[in-house]
Design an enzyme around this catalytic site. Sequence first.
Site, PDB file in Angstrom:
ATOM      1  N   ARG A 164       0.831  -1.215   0.000  1.00 35.40           N
ATOM      2  CA  ARG A 164       0.000   0.000   0.000  1.00 35.40           C
ATOM      3  C   ARG A 164       0.867   1.268   0.000  1.00 35.40           C
ATOM      4  O   ARG A 164       0.552   2.249   0.681  1.00 35.40           O
ATOM      5  CB  ARG A 164      -0.934   0.027   1.215  1.00 35.40           C
ATOM      6  CG  ARG A 164      -1.912  -1.099   1.259  1.00 35.40           C
ATOM      7  CD  ARG A 164      -2.897  -1.082   0.084  1.00 35.40           C
ATOM      8  NE  ARG A 164      -3.869  -2.124   0.266  1.00 35.40           N
ATOM      9  CZ  ARG A 164      -3.677  -3.391  -0.142  1.00 35.40           C
ATOM     10  NH1 ARG A 164      -2.579  -3.728  -0.802  1.00 35.40           N
ATOM     11  NH2 ARG A 164      -4.598  -4.303   0.078  1.00 35.40           N
ATOM     12  N   SER A 241     -10.717  -0.499   3.337  1.00 35.21           N
ATOM     13  CA  SER A 241      -9.901  -0.565   4.559  1.00 35.21           C
ATOM     14  C   SER A 241      -9.445   0.835   4.944  1.00 35.21           C
ATOM     15  O   SER A 241      -8.817   1.517   4.133  1.00 35.21           O
ATOM     16  CB  SER A 241      -8.663  -1.432   4.335  1.00 35.21           C
ATOM     17  OG  SER A 241      -9.063  -2.707   3.918  1.00 35.21           O
ATOM     18  N   GLU A 339      -4.725   4.080   5.808  1.00 38.52           N
ATOM     19  CA  GLU A 339      -4.459   3.810   4.391  1.00 38.52           C
ATOM     20  C   GLU A 339      -5.109   4.922   3.554  1.00 38.52           C
ATOM     21  O   GLU A 339      -4.614   5.304   2.500  1.00 38.52           O
ATOM     22  CB  GLU A 339      -5.089   2.452   4.034  1.00 38.52           C
ATOM     23  CG  GLU A 339      -4.872   2.036   2.607  1.00 38.52           C
ATOM     24  CD  GLU A 339      -5.565   0.717   2.269  1.00 38.52           C
ATOM     25  OE1 GLU A 339      -5.415  -0.261   3.026  1.00 38.52           O
ATOM     26  OE2 GLU A 339      -6.259   0.677   1.248  1.00 38.52           O
TER      27      GLU A 339
HETATM   28  C1  LIG Z   1     -15.344  -0.454  -1.048  1.00 39.10           C
HETATM   29  C2  LIG Z   1     -13.873  -0.200  -1.273  1.00 39.10           C
HETATM   30  C3  LIG Z   1     -12.996  -1.262  -1.381  1.00 39.10           C
HETATM   31  C4  LIG Z   1     -11.630  -1.032  -1.598  1.00 39.10           C
HETATM   32  N1  LIG Z   1     -10.797  -2.110  -1.715  1.00 39.10           N
HETATM   33  C5  LIG Z   1      -9.474  -1.919  -1.950  1.00 39.10           C
HETATM   34  C6  LIG Z   1      -8.604  -3.049  -2.114  1.00 39.10           C
HETATM   35  O1  LIG Z   1      -9.029  -4.203  -2.073  1.00 39.10           O
HETATM   36  N2  LIG Z   1      -7.294  -2.809  -2.304  1.00 39.10           N
HETATM   37  C7  LIG Z   1      -6.793  -1.533  -2.384  1.00 39.10           C
HETATM   38  O2  LIG Z   1      -5.572  -1.404  -2.569  1.00 39.10           O
HETATM   39  N3  LIG Z   1      -7.595  -0.454  -2.246  1.00 39.10           N
HETATM   40  C8  LIG Z   1      -8.915  -0.605  -2.037  1.00 39.10           C
HETATM   41  N4  LIG Z   1      -9.745   0.479  -1.891  1.00 39.10           N
HETATM   42  C9  LIG Z   1      -9.167   1.831  -1.932  1.00 39.10           C
HETATM   43  C10 LIG Z   1      -9.261   2.528  -3.314  1.00 39.10           C
HETATM   44  O3  LIG Z   1     -10.179   1.893  -4.135  1.00 39.10           O
HETATM   45  C11 LIG Z   1      -7.911   2.566  -4.024  1.00 39.10           C
HETATM   46  O4  LIG Z   1      -6.950   3.184  -3.228  1.00 39.10           O
HETATM   47  C12 LIG Z   1      -7.990   3.324  -5.366  1.00 39.10           C
HETATM   48  O5  LIG Z   1      -6.781   3.139  -6.075  1.00 39.10           O
HETATM   49  C13 LIG Z   1      -8.253   4.818  -5.196  1.00 39.10           C
HETATM   50  O6  LIG Z   1      -8.516   5.344  -6.479  1.00 39.10           O
HETATM   51  P1  LIG Z   1      -9.256   6.715  -6.662  1.00 39.10           P
HETATM   52  O7  LIG Z   1      -9.217   7.062  -8.110  1.00 39.10           O
HETATM   53  O8  LIG Z   1     -10.589   6.674  -6.044  1.00 39.10           O
HETATM   54  O9  LIG Z   1      -8.292   7.672  -5.855  1.00 39.10           O
HETATM   55  P2  LIG Z   1      -8.727   9.013  -5.070  1.00 39.10           P
HETATM   56  O10 LIG Z   1      -9.412   8.629  -3.817  1.00 39.10           O
HETATM   57  O11 LIG Z   1      -9.432   9.954  -5.986  1.00 39.10           O
HETATM   58  O12 LIG Z   1      -7.297   9.601  -4.721  1.00 39.10           O
HETATM   59  C14 LIG Z   1      -6.454   8.955  -3.805  1.00 39.10           C
HETATM   60  C15 LIG Z   1      -5.145   9.745  -3.700  1.00 39.10           C
HETATM   61  O13 LIG Z   1      -4.437   9.698  -4.937  1.00 39.10           O
HETATM   62  C16 LIG Z   1      -4.260  10.990  -5.501  1.00 39.10           C
HETATM   63  N5  LIG Z   1      -4.497  10.817  -6.953  1.00 39.10           N
HETATM   64  C17 LIG Z   1      -5.576  10.240  -7.534  1.00 39.10           C
HETATM   65  N6  LIG Z   1      -5.373  10.120  -8.854  1.00 39.10           N
HETATM   66  C18 LIG Z   1      -4.146  10.636  -9.111  1.00 39.10           C
HETATM   67  C19 LIG Z   1      -3.348  10.767 -10.298  1.00 39.10           C
HETATM   68  N7  LIG Z   1      -3.784  10.355 -11.497  1.00 39.10           N
HETATM   69  N8  LIG Z   1      -2.125  11.339 -10.200  1.00 39.10           N
HETATM   70  C20 LIG Z   1      -1.660  11.762  -8.996  1.00 39.10           C
HETATM   71  N9  LIG Z   1      -2.353  11.651  -7.835  1.00 39.10           N
HETATM   72  C21 LIG Z   1      -3.592  11.088  -7.906  1.00 39.10           C
HETATM   73  C22 LIG Z   1      -5.269  11.889  -4.813  1.00 39.10           C
HETATM   74  O14 LIG Z   1      -4.790  13.223  -4.730  1.00 39.10           O
HETATM   75  C23 LIG Z   1      -5.363  11.236  -3.439  1.00 39.10           C
HETATM   76  O15 LIG Z   1      -4.298  11.680  -2.607  1.00 39.10           O
HETATM   77  C24 LIG Z   1     -11.120   0.290  -1.695  1.00 39.10           C
HETATM   78  C25 LIG Z   1     -12.030   1.377  -1.596  1.00 39.10           C
HETATM   79  C26 LIG Z   1     -13.393   1.135  -1.404  1.00 39.10           C
HETATM   80  C27 LIG Z   1     -14.335   2.297  -1.346  1.00 39.10           C
END
Ligand SMILES: Cc1cc2nc3c(=O)[nH]c(=O)nc-3n(C[C@H](O)[C@H](O)[C@H](O)COP(=O)(O)OP(=O)(O)OC[C@H]3O[C@@H](n4cnc5c(N)ncnc54)[C@H](O)[C@@H]3O)c2cc1C
Length: 345
Positions: A164, A241, A339
Site C-alpha cells: 500500500r 480498509s 491507508e
Molecule cells: C469499497 C472499497 C474497497 C476497496 N478495496 C481496496 C482493495 O481491495 N485494495 C486496495 O488497494 N484499495 C482498495 N480500496 C481503496 C481505493 O479503491 C484505491 O486506493 C484506489 O486506487 C483509489 O482510487 P481513486 O481514483 O478513487 O483515488 P482518489 O481517492 O481519488 O485519490 C487517492 C489519492 O491519490 C491521488 N491521486 C488520484 N489520482 C491521481 C493521479 N492520477 N495522479 C496523482 N495523484 C492522484 C489523490 O490526490 C489522493 O491523494 C477500496 C475502496 C473502497 C471504497
Amino acid sequence: MKIFKDFDFKAHNTFGLAGQTKYWLEVSDEDDLPRAIETADELSGGHFMFLGGGSNVLFCGNYQGALIRLAFGGIQHSALDHGQILVEAGAGVSWHELVRYTVERGWWGLENLALIPGSVGAAPIQNIGAYGVEQEDVFESLRGVPLNGPPSEYLKDQCAFAYRNSVFKQQMTGKMVITRVRYRLNTEPQPRLSYKELKEYFDPKDHDLGHDLKPDQIANKVAEIRRAKLPDPAVVGNAGSFFKNPVLQGDAADAFRSNFPNAPLFEVQGEDRNWKASAAWLIEQCGWKGHRRGAIGVSPGHALVLVHYGGGQGEDLWMLAQDIMRSVHDEFGITLEPEVNIVNP
Ligand SMILES: Cc1cc2nc3c(=O)[nH]c(=O)nc-3n(C[C@H](O)[C@H](O)[C@H](O)COP(=O)(O)OP(=O)(O)OC[C@H]3O[C@@H](n4cnc5c(N)ncnc54)[C@H](O)[C@@H]3O)c2cc1C
C-alpha cells in the site's frame, strides 16, 4: 476543461461526505492538463490536489482550494513477444473497467484485482492489492507530469512499490500527476490462487491449473467474495480498509506472537522476520467492530472499514479513527497507520 466555483463534492467521494471545494476543475482531455494545473494554481494560490474516483480520501470539512478531477480515459493494447500484451490506460479510466477489458479478452494479470473502486491513475499510488496480488506484479511503466517539469516515464524500479505504498505516496505526493499506466499481461494461463477462498473454490484437482480456467472466472469469483464481504459505498459510505495492516519487525513480532498467540500474523514476502498483523483483528479486540457514533461508525461486518451512514462530518470520522488508533496503541503498543488519504485533518 470545465471549471466550477463552490462545487459540492459529495458525489465524488465514496464516504458520501458533503462538502464544498472552492474550485472544481474537470479535465476530460489530457492535453488540457498543463492549463488546468496552471489555472488551479492561480485560482487557489497553490492549494490544489488531484482526484480520481474519491475512493481513498477522507475530506475533513470543506476544501479551501481547487480539486482537479482527472476524467480522461482511453484503453489501448499491443502484442509483445512470448504471448505478452501491453495494455495502457488513461488516468480517468475506472479500474474495474480496465480489469473487465483485459479478462474479457482472456488476458491474465489483473483478474484478482477485480472490483477495486477508483481510477487507473490512482492504482500505482498505493500499489493497490487484493487476493494475493498487487498491481506492481504486472506493472510495466507509467507516464507522470511533474508540477514543474516535462512529462516523464517511470519504470517499475523507479516507483518503490511496497505494501500500500510507493514513491508517489511518499516524497512525490502531490508533486506529480499520473496520466497513463501500462501493464504487461499474459495470454498464457497464470492463475494466482494463493488466497484461501480462491484456492478452495478453484480446486486445482478439478481444473488442472491453467487448462480450463479463464481469467474472467477468477475476476467474477473475486467480485462475488468482495460483494459479500465489503459494504457497497453506494449503500453505506466507506473507503474500504481505513487502516493498513501494521508490519511488525524482528523482536517486536516475536514478542507480539508470544503475548497474543491467537492473533493472526502473515509473513511479509522477501522480508526476513517481518510479519503483518491484522488491523481488523486488533480493532475488533478493542471492541470497536459495529461501534456507532451517530452518523458514523465501524462496519458491523468488517472492523477495518469505517462507515458514514449519511448526514455526518468528515472531522467526526477522523476523530473516531484517531480514537481507534489510540486504543489499539494502548492495548497492543502498535501504531495503526491510515491507508486512506486524510485531507485537511
Ligand atoms: C469499497 C472499497 C474497497 C476497496 N478495496 C481496496 C482493495 O481491495 N485494495 C486496495 O488497494 N484499495 C482498495 N480500496 C481503496 C481505493 O479503491 C484505491 O486506493 C484506489 O486506487 C483509489 O482510487 P481513486 O481514483 O478513487 O483515488 P482518489 O481517492 O481519488 O485519490 C487517492 C489519492 O491519490 C491521488 N491521486 C488520484 N489520482 C491521481 C493521479 N492520477 N495522479 C496523482 N495523484 C492522484 C489523490 O490526490 C489522493 O491523494 C477500496 C475502496 C473502497 C471504497
